[in-house]
Design an enzyme around this catalytic site. Sequence first.
Site, PDB file in Angstrom:
ATOM      1  N   GLU A  51       0.825  -1.206   0.000  1.00  0.00           N
ATOM      2  CA  GLU A  51       0.000   0.000   0.000  1.00  0.00           C
ATOM      3  C   GLU A  51       0.864   1.264   0.000  1.00  0.00           C
ATOM      4  O   GLU A  51       0.598   2.215  -0.743  1.00  0.00           O
ATOM      5  CB  GLU A  51      -0.906   0.011   1.243  1.00  0.00           C
ATOM      6  CG  GLU A  51      -1.814  -1.202   1.364  1.00  0.00           C
ATOM      7  CD  GLU A  51      -1.221  -2.319   2.200  1.00  0.00           C
ATOM      8  OE1 GLU A  51      -1.943  -2.888   3.021  1.00  0.00           O
ATOM      9  OE2 GLU A  51      -0.009  -2.614   2.025  1.00  0.00           O
ATOM     10  N   CYS A  83      -0.028   0.323   7.837  1.00  0.00           N
ATOM     11  CA  CYS A  83      -0.522   0.786   6.537  1.00  0.00           C
ATOM     12  C   CYS A  83      -1.878   1.479   6.667  1.00  0.00           C
ATOM     13  O   CYS A  83      -2.201   2.390   5.897  1.00  0.00           O
ATOM     14  CB  CYS A  83      -0.635  -0.384   5.566  1.00  0.00           C
ATOM     15  SG  CYS A  83       0.954  -1.123   5.157  1.00  0.00           S
ATOM     16  N   THR A 195      20.351 -39.056  -1.254  1.00  0.00           N
ATOM     17  CA  THR A 195      20.379 -38.197  -2.447  1.00  0.00           C
ATOM     18  C   THR A 195      21.709 -37.459  -2.538  1.00  0.00           C
ATOM     19  O   THR A 195      22.295 -37.319  -3.617  1.00  0.00           O
ATOM     20  CB  THR A 195      19.209 -37.195  -2.426  1.00  0.00           C
ATOM     21  OG1 THR A 195      17.975 -37.918  -2.474  1.00  0.00           O
ATOM     22  CG2 THR A 195      19.269 -36.236  -3.601  1.00  0.00           C
ATOM     23  N   GLU A 295      13.017 -32.581  -2.585  1.00  0.00           N
ATOM     24  CA  GLU A 295      13.430 -33.115  -3.881  1.00  0.00           C
ATOM     25  C   GLU A 295      13.878 -34.579  -3.815  1.00  0.00           C
ATOM     26  O   GLU A 295      14.545 -35.063  -4.720  1.00  0.00           O
ATOM     27  CB  GLU A 295      14.528 -32.229  -4.471  1.00  0.00           C
ATOM     28  CG  GLU A 295      14.065 -30.794  -4.728  1.00  0.00           C
ATOM     29  CD  GLU A 295      14.910 -30.080  -5.761  1.00  0.00           C
ATOM     30  OE1 GLU A 295      15.856 -30.685  -6.302  1.00  0.00           O
ATOM     31  OE2 GLU A 295      14.621 -28.906  -6.046  1.00  0.00           O
ATOM     32  N   HIS A 301      10.317 -38.973   0.612  1.00  0.00           N
ATOM     33  CA  HIS A 301       8.987 -38.729   0.047  1.00  0.00           C
ATOM     34  C   HIS A 301       7.951 -39.617   0.732  1.00  0.00           C
ATOM     35  O   HIS A 301       6.855 -39.164   1.094  1.00  0.00           O
ATOM     36  CB  HIS A 301       8.983 -39.022  -1.455  1.00  0.00           C
ATOM     37  CG  HIS A 301       9.588 -37.952  -2.305  1.00  0.00           C
ATOM     38  ND1 HIS A 301       9.396 -36.617  -2.057  1.00  0.00           N
ATOM     39  CD2 HIS A 301      10.360 -38.025  -3.434  1.00  0.00           C
ATOM     40  CE1 HIS A 301      10.028 -35.904  -2.987  1.00  0.00           C
ATOM     41  NE2 HIS A 301      10.619 -36.736  -3.828  1.00  0.00           N
ATOM     42  N   SER A 303       8.032 -41.077   3.721  1.00  0.00           N
ATOM     43  CA  SER A 303       7.806 -40.732   5.128  1.00  0.00           C
ATOM     44  C   SER A 303       6.902 -39.517   5.263  1.00  0.00           C
ATOM     45  O   SER A 303       5.970 -39.493   6.086  1.00  0.00           O
ATOM     46  CB  SER A 303       9.147 -40.465   5.822  1.00  0.00           C
ATOM     47  OG  SER A 303       9.944 -41.631   5.852  1.00  0.00           O
TER      48      SER A 303
END
Length: 366
Positions: A51, A83, A195, A295, A301, A303
Amino acid sequence: MDKQFMTLAIAEARKGIGKTSPNPSVGAVIVKEGEVIAKGYHEKAGMAHAEVRAIENAGCSLKGATIYVTLEPCSHTGKTPPCCRALVENGFARVVIGMLDPNPLVNGRGIQYLQDHGVEVDSGVLAQECEALNYPFIKHIRSGLPWVIMKAGISLDGRINYQQGKSGWITGEEVGYEVHKIRDSVDAIMVGSNTVKIDNPSLTTRLPGNQDGKDPIRIVIDSNLSLSPLAKIFHLNSKAPTWVICSTDVTQQQVEIFLELGVKIIQVPTSENGLDLNTALLELGREDVCSVLVEGGSALHGSLLREQLYDYAHLFYAPIFAGDAGVPLVSGVSVRGKEGAPRLISPQRKQLGEDLQLSGRLAYGR
């Protein structure tokens, strides 16, 4: 007309996505006598709110004007003045709001302040679209947890590589560019220790040309602190830090090795299923991490999916079959039937070269 002008404010807000955390991304448009006279957006935490930026860009009297803002204007003093006061002082006759601010310091107080000072207020204009701008902020404010996103490149038969224990690209260059844009929009990237051991990634944001990409915080889940201190992720020329989340059972001698490299170590309890990932995410939330892009790999993934900790997914499908030797997208998850299966809600589709992107919020079955 309110929807038309709010759409412009949403476009402004999108310019700040990935740069304002832990603050929300907010856009504002000022209209006078039916014409847009100024726009603004929140560029970075600690800088002027949308704003105020729009007011600064107007350069003329705003008495009697209307301002469209995607999020309820703040009524409290934080790193910047409220604001609402600026809107009243500049003589706005009307304020149109996309969504209320879930922050308990604001939530409705901004609207009340404006109304108490004679300003007409309308709210809920394109509310769903405005909420979609700030899913991470909303979740973090309400629960203390970050917004957690699954990301994976997968074959048609659901594999994330061709051979277990070996790196191998599944998707094409167009997907790579899209992934780096996503990295630029989140606070952190998370991967499992396997990974790092297999791919030795840098986990940085690399956008082509002169585009200014932001490196997210790099987070590795490594229960036993078994990573090599020589891994690339610990020796990068990057403004973003690297953190490792491990068990409370690791020795101080193990921890010291990584502390000397400038790595932040977060220790959490373990259970029969491994590290307590909910506690790990709460710790990240306490550090003002509002969004995490996960990733891989398959175990992590699985879990997060099993514990229903994923909020969103970006899945990139390549038109290939990787075969039985490849690692599946998730492991350690069992589903009894369709009704109990996690699913994407109304997924969005995008063609990226030969590959297909499916993205959407995750819902969990009964």
